[in-house]
Scaffold this motif. Structure first.
Motif, PDB file in Angstrom:
ATOM      1  N   THR A 131      -7.688   7.111   9.852  1.00 20.38           N
ATOM      2  CA  THR A 131      -7.463   5.861  10.467  1.00 20.38           C
ATOM      3  C   THR A 131      -6.068   5.402  10.303  1.00 20.38           C
ATOM      4  O   THR A 131      -5.188   6.162   9.723  1.00 20.38           O
ATOM      5  CB  THR A 131      -8.408   4.805   9.687  1.00 20.38           C
ATOM      6  N   ASP A 184      -5.798  -0.446   9.234  1.00 16.08           N
ATOM      7  CA  ASP A 184      -7.248  -0.615   8.978  1.00 16.08           C
ATOM      8  C   ASP A 184      -7.401  -1.247   7.774  1.00 16.08           C
ATOM      9  O   ASP A 184      -6.631  -1.012   6.718  1.00 16.08           O
ATOM     10  CB  ASP A 184      -7.741   0.742   8.948  1.00 16.08           C
ATOM     11  N   ASP A 215      -9.547  -0.984   5.850  1.00 22.15           N
ATOM     12  CA  ASP A 215     -10.489  -0.304   4.994  1.00 22.15           C
ATOM     13  C   ASP A 215      -9.112   0.753   4.279  1.00 22.15           C
ATOM     14  O   ASP A 215      -9.731   1.434   3.414  1.00 22.15           O
ATOM     15  CB  ASP A 215     -11.384   0.810   5.603  1.00 22.15           C
ATOM     16  N   ASP A 264     -17.459  -1.514  -1.301  1.00 26.39           N
ATOM     17  CA  ASP A 264     -16.354  -1.428  -0.541  1.00 26.39           C
ATOM     18  C   ASP A 264     -16.099  -0.045  -0.174  1.00 26.39           C
ATOM     19  O   ASP A 264     -15.889   0.301   0.998  1.00 26.39           O
ATOM     20  CB  ASP A 264     -15.364  -2.338  -0.745  1.00 26.39           C
ATOM     21  N   ASN A 295     -19.020   1.940   1.685  1.00 29.25           N
ATOM     22  CA  ASN A 295     -18.861   1.449   3.365  1.00 29.25           C
ATOM     23  C   ASN A 295     -17.623   2.298   4.078  1.00 29.25           C
ATOM     24  O   ASN A 295     -17.891   2.848   5.102  1.00 29.25           O
ATOM     25  CB  ASN A 295     -18.888   0.275   3.270  1.00 29.25           C
ATOM     26  N   ALA A 296     -16.628   2.325   3.399  1.00 34.54           N
ATOM     27  CA  ALA A 296     -15.286   2.848   3.780  1.00 34.54           C
ATOM     28  C   ALA A 296     -15.482   4.496   3.939  1.00 34.54           C
ATOM     29  O   ALA A 296     -15.122   5.212   4.881  1.00 34.54           O
ATOM     30  CB  ALA A 296     -14.110   2.470   3.056  1.00 34.54           C
ATOM     31  N   GLN A 349     -18.330   6.180   4.328  1.00 38.90           N
ATOM     32  CA  GLN A 349     -19.541   6.446   5.375  1.00 38.90           C
ATOM     33  C   GLN A 349     -19.039   5.999   6.732  1.00 38.90           C
ATOM     34  O   GLN A 349     -19.326   7.034   7.748  1.00 38.90           O
ATOM     35  CB  GLN A 349     -20.732   5.640   4.990  1.00 38.90           C
ATOM     36  N   LYS A 350     -17.914   5.219   6.691  1.00 45.39           N
ATOM     37  CA  LYS A 350     -17.569   4.726   8.246  1.00 45.39           C
ATOM     38  C   LYS A 350     -16.514   5.900   8.357  1.00 45.39           C
ATOM     39  O   LYS A 350     -16.244   6.328   9.739  1.00 45.39           O
ATOM     40  CB  LYS A 350     -16.674   3.711   8.118  1.00 45.39           C
ATOM     41  N   HIS A 351     -15.470   6.412   7.591  1.00 41.65           N
ATOM     42  CA  HIS A 351     -14.426   7.333   7.778  1.00 41.65           C
ATOM     43  C   HIS A 351     -14.297   8.752   7.542  1.00 41.65           C
ATOM     44  O   HIS A 351     -13.453   9.250   8.026  1.00 41.65           O
ATOM     45  CB  HIS A 351     -13.115   6.596   7.232  1.00 41.65           C
ATOM     46  N   HIS A 362     -16.385  12.225   7.810  1.00 46.96           N
ATOM     47  CA  HIS A 362     -17.185  12.989   8.767  1.00 46.96           C
ATOM     48  C   HIS A 362     -17.488  14.427   8.619  1.00 46.96           C
ATOM     49  O   HIS A 362     -16.773  15.393   9.068  1.00 46.96           O
ATOM     50  CB  HIS A 362     -16.948  12.753  10.125  1.00 46.96           C
TER      51      HIS A 362
END
Length: 525
Positions: free
Chosen positions: A310, A314, A316, A450, A453-454, A456-458, A460
């Motif tokens: 990212t 960002d 995050d 926090d 969440n970061a 799982q979002k970023h 892969h």
């Protein structure tokens, strides 16, 4: 026969040790014992390890430059020195805005900046800085083009150095003879890259991730691309990007805020004004695995895997910095090191990193291992990433990681040079002037949710790009294992043997170090 002088020295040693043993630190008072080393008082503090040391970030002035060029300043009266950093939005990502396919223009401009102007030769420029004890540094990164000047704060030293800096920025000639010298040196550098698995992985990793994006090619360019660069194109780069409205200014040293403001305005006012660089395009992420192989007869197999990350902007970013420390950025305490080295002995070191840029940078991790352990080690590393994304955060590890980052934070302003590098990055990425003082508070506020969440979002694990350097690779078998890892029902059990490679390493073992990614501000938090 024992020599008398030896007995004398030996008895003296025992006497000294006895005296030390008899010293009662509680009874020592420095005022009454002027001969006692003052460091003894400091030793007393070791009795109270719970006492927290307080570190205060320097106060940052956001100067109101009348040319509207962002200028940040920290006053430091400890040394009669001034550090100046000019940070231009003119890294290698801008190369093709000058000429299509000519990668390496920004880097070559940086290398040739002090090689001569219309009035002065390279030797005359060097002597001008030497006479006043000034140090000049020019370097191009992917996002940034950074010019640094360190000089004594006395006007008789500062003024000549500043004048020569402006002469170089405005009138560098980029002669053909200097370009030819760069070309000759680059031929040697290209050979060194081919002989270095980590360097080759890094180059191929960026090309695989970014494709046609401006970040794809090496900062230094290629032998083919730089052989086509002309003095006219370098001058065009300078006129377009090394201008006042495309830079920010950082100043640290023995000046007042008023003097620093005047200095910043002189710098901005004596440069071509120009315009800001345009926004970079967004890179396109992949949707599946991409496995690339580089054939090499190295005794070790080298692996790098990752994907687009990212940007620096960002929200995050700080949570991801914490996550990276936990996963592979904190040495033996990291998950990667535990899984690959401590439990299984596959490698000497495994490391992960995030690169945050103007547009999405990279997330990657890398290591080296024995050729016969390649597939197993990749499966273990991949599974470690999957578990990191899907399983709850280890609260103890999170607390230890945040505490370690907080303890390390003062290193970012431990010297004038470090402070100035931080100011340059803050100006470039549009951060508030109080960012250094707010950083510990921001870090403290981040909780497990926090970070989860970061992550799982970023992160892969289902669409990694892998670069493998070894003698031969069965890509199909490797991709099959990676897909099995994503399907718990079909996945094979992970290897559990604890191999004693650390105590008894194989012949010609290469100790793997963190890959040095060419990021824009390595000093910046």
């Amino acid at each position: 026969m024992i020599k008398p002088y030896f007995l004398t020295a030996l008895s003296g040693l025992f006497l000294t040790q006895a005296c030390i043993a008899d010293v009662n630190l509680e009874s020592v008072t420095l005022d009454n014992n002027p001969r006692v080393l003052k460091s003894i008082a400091l030793l007393q503090s070791l009795k109270s390890p719970q006492t927290a040391m307080q570190f205060n970030a320097p106060y940052v002035h956001d100067l109101k430059n009348r040319y509207k060029v962002r200028s940040l300043f920290v006053e430091s009266q400890n040394l009669p020195i001034v550090d100046i950093q000019l940070t231009f939005n003119a890294g290698s990502a801008r190369d093709e805005e000058v000429a299509t396919g000519l990668h390496g223009i920004a880097n070559m401009a940086a290398q040739l900046m002090d090689e001569g102007t219309e009035k002065y030769t390279a030797n005359e420029i060097a002597r001008a800085f030497e006479r006043v004890g000034a140090q000049l540094s020019v370097k191009a990164y992917r996002d940034m083009f950074i010019v640094k000047l360190r000089v004594l704060s006395h006007p008789k030293k500062l003024e000549p150095a500043l004048g020569m800096l402006m002469e170089i920025l405005n009138h560098a000639t980029f002669k053909k003879s200097s370009i030819n010298l760069i070309l000759s040196n680059t031929q040697v550098g290209q050979k060194q890259i081919q002989e270095n698995p980590s360097r080759m992985m890094n180059v191929q990793f960026y090309r695989a991730l970014y494709g046609k994006h401006p970040y794809a090619e090496p900062i230094s360019g290629t032998q083919r691309s730089i052989s086509k660069i002309t003095p006219l194109q370098l001058k065009q780069f300078s006129n377009q990007f090394l201008v006042a409205q495309n830079m920010n200014i950082a100043i640290t040293g023995q000046l007042s805020a008023k003097e620093a403001l005047k200095l910043s305005e002189r710098i901005a006012g004596n440069l071509k004004q120009g315009e800001k660089a345009q926004a970079l395009p967004e890179p396109i992420d992949k949707s599946s695995f991409d496995i690339r192989h580089i054939a090499s007869d190295s005794s070790q197999a080298h692996v790098m895997m990752g994907h687009l990350g990212t940007s620096r902007f960002d929200s995050d970013r700080l949570a991801l910095e914490i996550a990276n420390q936990m996963f592979g950025g904190s040495g033996f305490n990291s998950i990667l090191m535990q899984e690959l080295r401590v439990k299984r002995g596959y490698t000497y070191g495994a490391y992960s990193t995030f690169s945050f840029s103007q547009v999405p940078g990279t997330f990657s991790f890398s290591y080296s291992t024995r050729q016969d352990q390649l597939l197993s080690s990749v499966q273990v590393a991949h599974q470690a990433l999957i578990d990191f994304v899907t399983q709850p955060i280890d609260l103890n590890q999170l607390a230890e990681t945040k505490a370690g980052m907080l303890r390390a934070f003062p290193n970012n302003y431990s010297s004038n040079a470090n402070i100035n590098a931080q100011l340059g990055a803050m100006g470039f990425y549009h951060q508030a002037a109080d960012y250094l003082s707010q950083y510990p508070k921001l870090l403290e506020k981040i909780n497990a949710q926090d970070v989860q969440n970061a992550i799982q979002k970023h992160l892969h694990p289902e669409r990694l790009t892998l670069i493998v350097v070894n003698d031969q690779l069965d890509k199909t078998a490797l991709e099959t294992r990676l897909k099995q890892d994503l399907n718990p029902q079909a996945a094979q059990p992970l290897p559990t043997e604890n191999l004693p490679n650390i105590l008894n390493p194989p012949e010609k073992e290469v100790i793997d170090l963190p890959v040095s990614f060419p990021t824009d501000a390595p000093e910046a938090i």
